[in-house]
Design a protein around this motif. Structure first.
Motif, PDB file in Angstrom:
ATOM      1  N   LYS A  22       0.834  -1.217   0.000  1.00 39.08           N
ATOM      2  CA  LYS A  22       0.000   0.000   0.000  1.00 39.08           C
ATOM      3  C   LYS A  22       0.861   1.256   0.000  1.00 39.08           C
ATOM      4  CE  LYS A  22      -3.872  -1.905   2.651  1.00 39.08           C
ATOM      5  NZ  LYS A  22      -4.629  -1.774   3.909  1.00 39.08           N
ATOM      6  N   LEU A  23       1.884   1.261   0.822  1.00 43.36           N
ATOM      7  CA  LEU A  23       2.763   2.422   0.905  1.00 43.36           C
ATOM      8  C   LEU A  23       3.486   2.643  -0.429  1.00 43.36           C
ATOM      9  CD1 LEU A  23       3.571   4.582   2.962  1.00 43.36           C
ATOM     10  CD2 LEU A  23       5.478   3.138   3.616  1.00 43.36           C
ATOM     11  N   GLY A  24       3.898   1.558  -1.066  1.00 42.63           N
ATOM     12  CA  GLY A  24       4.551   1.650  -2.367  1.00 42.63           C
ATOM     13  C   GLY A  24       3.626   2.227  -3.424  1.00 42.63           C
ATOM     14  N   GLN A  25       2.348   1.845  -3.377  1.00 39.75           N
ATOM     15  CA  GLN A  25       1.370   2.380  -4.323  1.00 39.75           C
ATOM     16  C   GLN A  25       1.162   3.872  -4.102  1.00 39.75           C
ATOM     17  OE1 GLN A  25      -2.033  -0.141  -3.639  1.00 39.75           O
ATOM     18  NE2 GLN A  25      -1.339  -1.684  -5.107  1.00 39.75           N
ATOM     19  N   GLU A  26       1.135   4.281  -2.842  1.00 36.07           N
ATOM     20  CA  GLU A  26       0.965   5.705  -2.523  1.00 36.07           C
ATOM     21  C   GLU A  26       2.161   6.525  -2.993  1.00 36.07           C
ATOM     22  OE1 GLU A  26       0.366   6.032   1.676  1.00 36.07           O
ATOM     23  OE2 GLU A  26      -1.523   4.931   1.619  1.00 36.07           O
ATOM     24  N   ALA A  27       3.353   5.960  -2.850  1.00 34.10           N
ATOM     25  CA  ALA A  27       4.572   6.690  -3.198  1.00 34.10           C
ATOM     26  C   ALA A  27       4.740   6.824  -4.707  1.00 34.10           C
ATOM     27  CB  ALA A  27       5.790   6.001  -2.591  1.00 34.10           C
ATOM     28  N   GLY A  28       4.192   5.875  -5.451  1.00 38.94           N
ATOM     29  CA  GLY A  28       4.295   5.933  -6.905  1.00 38.94           C
ATOM     30  C   GLY A  28       5.721   5.787  -7.387  1.00 38.94           C
ATOM     31  N   ARG A  29       6.062   6.555  -8.409  1.00 40.94           N
ATOM     32  CA  ARG A  29       7.386   6.450  -9.038  1.00 40.94           C
ATOM     33  C   ARG A  29       8.507   6.933  -8.135  1.00 40.94           C
ATOM     34  NH1 ARG A  29       6.706   8.371 -15.230  1.00 40.94           N
ATOM     35  NH2 ARG A  29       4.476   8.581 -14.950  1.00 40.94           N
ATOM     36  N   GLU A  30       8.178   7.807  -7.213  1.00 36.00           N
ATOM     37  CA  GLU A  30       9.213   8.354  -6.330  1.00 36.00           C
ATOM     38  C   GLU A  30       9.819   7.279  -5.440  1.00 36.00           C
ATOM     39  OE1 GLU A  30       7.405  11.559  -4.176  1.00 36.00           O
ATOM     40  OE2 GLU A  30       6.689  12.494  -6.010  1.00 36.00           O
ATOM     41  N   GLY A  31       9.073   6.221  -5.210  1.00 30.10           N
ATOM     42  CA  GLY A  31       9.553   5.155  -4.340  1.00 30.10           C
ATOM     43  C   GLY A  31       9.391   5.517  -2.865  1.00 30.10           C
ATOM     44  N   VAL A  32       9.528   4.524  -2.045  1.00 28.20           N
ATOM     45  CA  VAL A  32       9.364   4.700  -0.600  1.00 28.20           C
ATOM     46  C   VAL A  32      10.724   5.028   0.011  1.00 28.20           C
ATOM     47  CG1 VAL A  32       8.633   3.584   1.538  1.00 28.20           C
ATOM     48  CG2 VAL A  32       7.439   3.067  -0.596  1.00 28.20           C
ATOM     49  N   PRO A  33      10.831   6.161   0.697  1.00 24.51           N
ATOM     50  CA  PRO A  33      12.114   6.490   1.329  1.00 24.51           C
ATOM     51  C   PRO A  33      12.430   5.486   2.442  1.00 24.51           C
ATOM     52  CG  PRO A  33      10.426   8.108   1.905  1.00 24.51           C
ATOM     53  CD  PRO A  33       9.813   7.155   0.934  1.00 24.51           C
ATOM     54  N   GLN A  34      13.689   5.307   2.721  1.00 25.26           N
ATOM     55  CA  GLN A  34      14.118   4.374   3.764  1.00 25.26           C
ATOM     56  C   GLN A  34      14.218   5.098   5.097  1.00 25.26           C
ATOM     57  OE1 GLN A  34      14.509   0.961   3.483  1.00 25.26           O
ATOM     58  NE2 GLN A  34      13.469   1.488   1.587  1.00 25.26           N
ATOM     59  N   PRO A  35      13.465   4.643   6.105  1.00 27.75           N
ATOM     60  CA  PRO A  35      13.575   5.255   7.428  1.00 27.75           C
ATOM     61  C   PRO A  35      14.928   4.946   8.058  1.00 27.75           C
ATOM     62  CG  PRO A  35      12.196   3.319   7.513  1.00 27.75           C
ATOM     63  CD  PRO A  35      12.547   3.527   6.072  1.00 27.75           C
ATOM     64  N   VAL A  36      15.232   5.650   9.133  1.00 26.33           N
ATOM     65  CA  VAL A  36      16.529   5.536   9.791  1.00 26.33           C
ATOM     66  C   VAL A  36      16.343   5.001  11.207  1.00 26.33           C
ATOM     67  CG1 VAL A  36      18.560   6.832  10.536  1.00 26.33           C
ATOM     68  CG2 VAL A  36      17.339   7.523   8.463  1.00 26.33           C
ATOM     69  N   LEU A  37      16.995   3.879  11.499  1.00 27.32           N
ATOM     70  CA  LEU A  37      17.050   3.360  12.866  1.00 27.32           C
ATOM     71  C   LEU A  37      18.096   4.192  13.586  1.00 27.32           C
ATOM     72  CD1 LEU A  37      16.267   1.212  14.978  1.00 27.32           C
ATOM     73  CD2 LEU A  37      18.100  -0.216  14.042  1.00 27.32           C
ATOM     74  N   LEU A  38      17.698   4.863  14.650  1.00 22.02           N
ATOM     75  CA  LEU A  38      18.586   5.799  15.328  1.00 22.02           C
ATOM     76  C   LEU A  38      19.308   5.169  16.513  1.00 22.02           C
ATOM     77  CD1 LEU A  38      16.062   8.778  15.452  1.00 22.02           C
ATOM     78  CD2 LEU A  38      17.998   8.557  13.893  1.00 22.02           C
ATOM     79  N   SER A  39      20.559   5.524  16.670  1.00 18.74           N
ATOM     80  CA  SER A  39      21.278   5.157  17.881  1.00 18.74           C
ATOM     81  C   SER A  39      20.686   5.983  19.027  1.00 18.74           C
ATOM     82  CB  SER A  39      22.762   5.474  17.733  1.00 18.74           C
ATOM     83  OG  SER A  39      22.953   6.882  17.666  1.00 18.74           O
ATOM     84  N   GLN A  40      20.952   5.600  20.246  1.00 15.31           N
ATOM     85  CA  GLN A  40      20.470   6.360  21.395  1.00 15.31           C
ATOM     86  C   GLN A  40      20.971   7.804  21.324  1.00 15.31           C
ATOM     87  OE1 GLN A  40      18.276   5.133  23.710  1.00 15.31           O
ATOM     88  NE2 GLN A  40      18.135   7.220  24.463  1.00 15.31           N
ATOM     89  N   GLU A  41      22.226   7.962  20.993  1.00  9.84           N
ATOM     90  CA  GLU A  41      22.821   9.300  20.912  1.00  9.84           C
ATOM     91  C   GLU A  41      22.147  10.142  19.826  1.00  9.84           C
ATOM     92  OE1 GLU A  41      27.081  11.269  19.698  1.00  9.84           O
ATOM     93  OE2 GLU A  41      27.120   9.344  20.731  1.00  9.84           O
ATOM     94  N   ALA A  42      21.920   9.557  18.655  1.00 12.91           N
ATOM     95  CA  ALA A  42      21.275  10.296  17.563  1.00 12.91           C
ATOM     96  C   ALA A  42      19.832  10.652  17.934  1.00 12.91           C
ATOM     97  CB  ALA A  42      21.312   9.477  16.281  1.00 12.91           C
ATOM     98  N   ALA A  43      19.129   9.722  18.592  1.00 18.50           N
ATOM     99  CA  ALA A  43      17.751   9.985  19.012  1.00 18.50           C
ATOM    100  C   ALA A  43      17.709  11.147  20.006  1.00 18.50           C
ATOM    101  CB  ALA A  43      17.138   8.727  19.635  1.00 18.50           C
ATOM    102  N   GLU A  44      18.619  11.130  20.959  1.00 12.77           N
ATOM    103  CA  GLU A  44      18.657  12.197  21.957  1.00 12.77           C
ATOM    104  C   GLU A  44      18.980  13.544  21.323  1.00 12.77           C
ATOM    105  OE1 GLU A  44      21.246  10.932  25.106  1.00 12.77           O
ATOM    106  OE2 GLU A  44      19.955   9.226  25.587  1.00 12.77           O
TER     107      GLU A  44
END
Length: 186
Positions: A22-44
């Motif tokens: 579903k998300l891929g269909q919504e994104a269309g040709r642009e594609g689905v961006p990749q989320p980022v798993l954050l380290s504790q330090e980056a999250a803070e």
């Protein structure tokens, strides 16, 4: 607003495949961006940033398990001890930031576990993206039956509910409900 879902862990894989489609269909040709798993330090670092405090956190608060916490160092120490998983739609100036609790047993049935995903931000597509990333991250460690709360901005609830409708065995556990902030700094 809180979207509560439930299902057998064996159904989560097909559920995620359906949602990713579903998300891929919504994104269309642009594609689905990749989320980022954050380290504790980056999250803070993100949580303390003016951008996140002003644009994403409800009333400038980090909400975790119903508990509002101001983004200050002493509260970050509390969050560190909870072993949270942090995901953002991008590493800088995110439109969506999420945290997920460690699953824990609940007395719903002998093999039931519960976890919470809090999503900060009001962009529907970005919220869906971090939601899926959190579930993907958790899936290998899950077993049995799961009940999970997905805390989102109230404007996102109807769209997230529709997005989560699936032929896979994951379903709505409870209809719309919300968390209200009863205290504020003066």
């Amino acid at each position: 607003a809180i979207l509560t879902l439930c299902g057998e862990v064996s159904e989560l894989g097909p559920f995620l495949v359906d949602l990713e489609r579903k998300l891929g269909q919504e994104a269309g040709r642009e594609g689905v961006p990749q989320p980022v798993l954050l380290s504790q330090e980056a999250a803070e670092t993100l949580v303390l940033s003016e951008h996140v405090v002003r644009n994403l956190l409800p009333a400038g608060n980090i909400i975790n398990d119903w508990e509002p916490l101001k983004p200050i160092e002493s509260n970050l120490e509390i969050l560190r001890r909870r072993g949270l998983t942090w995901v953002a739609d991008r590493a800088e100036l995110p439109a969506a930031l999420s945290l997920c609790t460690t699953p824990y047993r609940v007395p719903y049935r002998p093999d039931a576990y519960h976890f919470n995903i809090n999503i900060f931000g009001s962009d529907q597509t970005r919220a869906r993206l971090v939601f899926l990333a959190q579930l993907r991250q958790l899936l290998p460690s899950l077993c049995g039956y799961v009940i999970f709360h997905n805390y989102v901005h109230p404007s996102l609830w109807p769209g997230m509910r529709e997005f989560c409708r699936s032929s896979a065995g994951v379903s709505l556990f409870r209809d719309y409900w919300e968390e209200l902030m009863l205290e504020t700094d003066i």
